[in-house]
Design a protein around this motif. Structure first.
Motif, short mmCIF file in Angstrom:
data_model
loop_
_atom_site.label_atom_id
_atom_site.label_comp_id
_atom_site.label_asym_id
_atom_site.label_seq_id
_atom_site.Cartn_x
_atom_site.Cartn_y
_atom_site.Cartn_z
N UNK A 87 -32.03 -10.17 -14.36
CA UNK A 87 -30.57 -10.35 -14.26
C UNK A 87 -30.09 -10.18 -12.82
N UNK A 88 -30.60 -9.17 -12.15
CA UNK A 88 -30.17 -8.95 -10.76
C UNK A 88 -30.71 -10.04 -9.84
N UNK A 89 -31.99 -10.35 -9.96
CA UNK A 89 -32.60 -11.33 -9.06
C UNK A 89 -32.01 -12.72 -9.22
N UNK A 90 -31.65 -13.08 -10.43
CA UNK A 90 -31.07 -14.41 -10.70
C UNK A 90 -29.56 -14.43 -10.51
N UNK A 91 -28.98 -13.26 -10.16
CA UNK A 91 -27.54 -13.14 -9.90
C UNK A 91 -26.71 -13.52 -11.12
N UNK A 92 -27.19 -13.13 -12.30
CA UNK A 92 -26.46 -13.37 -13.54
C UNK A 92 -25.22 -12.47 -13.53
N UNK A 93 -24.03 -13.04 -13.70
CA UNK A 93 -22.83 -12.21 -13.65
C UNK A 93 -22.73 -11.29 -14.86
N UNK A 94 -22.29 -10.07 -14.60
CA UNK A 94 -22.05 -9.10 -15.66
C UNK A 94 -20.54 -8.91 -15.75
N UNK A 95 -19.95 -9.42 -16.81
CA UNK A 95 -18.51 -9.33 -17.01
C UNK A 95 -18.20 -8.00 -17.68
N UNK A 96 -17.89 -7.01 -16.87
CA UNK A 96 -17.69 -5.65 -17.38
C UNK A 96 -16.20 -5.39 -17.65
N UNK A 97 -15.93 -4.75 -18.76
CA UNK A 97 -14.57 -4.47 -19.22
C UNK A 97 -14.43 -2.97 -19.46
N UNK A 100 -16.54 -21.19 -13.51
CA UNK A 100 -16.96 -22.50 -14.01
C UNK A 100 -16.17 -23.62 -13.34
N UNK A 101 -16.18 -23.63 -12.02
CA UNK A 101 -15.60 -24.74 -11.27
C UNK A 101 -16.65 -25.21 -10.28
N UNK A 145 -15.29 -23.43 -5.41
CA UNK A 145 -15.50 -21.98 -5.36
C UNK A 145 -15.52 -21.48 -3.92
N UNK A 146 -16.29 -22.17 -3.08
CA UNK A 146 -16.38 -21.77 -1.67
C UNK A 146 -15.03 -21.86 -0.98
N UNK A 147 -14.29 -22.92 -1.26
CA UNK A 147 -12.97 -23.08 -0.66
C UNK A 147 -12.06 -21.93 -1.05
N UNK A 148 -12.04 -21.57 -2.33
CA UNK A 148 -11.19 -20.47 -2.78
C UNK A 148 -11.63 -19.13 -2.17
N UNK A 149 -12.92 -18.93 -2.07
CA UNK A 149 -13.43 -17.70 -1.45
C UNK A 149 -13.03 -17.64 0.02
#
Length: 129
Positions: free
Chosen positions: A24-34, A106-107, A112-116
């Motif tokens: 998960x870390x190596x593949x940069x899978x996002x963790x949506x934590x609440x 999901x864009x 994404x880069x422009x917004x960042x």
């Protein structure tokens, strides 16, 4: 959040990742934590005991989320404030979590880069100083 079951934290605060946590870390899978929702459902006893800080320290792609905003009676601002209060995060930390979320959105990549680069970073730069 249960990915912490695949992480061993040692006495010196170093950590060993299991196979799934490493993937998960190596593949940069996002963790949506609440965090607030996790407290309300009993998954953790308090924000201070939430594994958010551990996962962030280990450089997982953590994002801050509200889960069901109306059921949890929270906002993104409140979630961020609770993390600041519990873990002492500053503006640069909140920027990183926000960029993590945008990187995982999901864009199209260029959007994404422009917004960042044109929205998130300049606005946090004002806050960071």
């Amino acid at each position: 959040m249960r990915i912490v079951d695949d992480i061993t934290v040692h006495d010196d605060n170093d950590a060993t990742l299991g196979r799934l946590a490493s993937l998960l870390r190596d593949k940069r899978i996002p963790l949506e934590l609440c965090p607030s929702s996790n407290v309300q459902t009993g998954a953790v006893a308090s924000i201070a005991e939430h594994p958010f800080a551990l996962l962030a320290r280990l450089r997982f792609r953590v994002t801050v989320n509200t889960d069901n905003r109306l059921m949890s009676d929270t906002t993104m601002s409140q979630e961020m404030l609770r993390l600041v209060e519990a873990f002492g995060y500053g503006w640069s930390d909140l920027e990183r979590f926000t960029i993590n979320a945008m990187k995982s959105s999901f864009i199209p990549f260029r959007e994404r880069l422009t917004l960042i680069d044109e929205v998130i970073k300049p606005r946090f730069a004002v806050l960071i100083g």
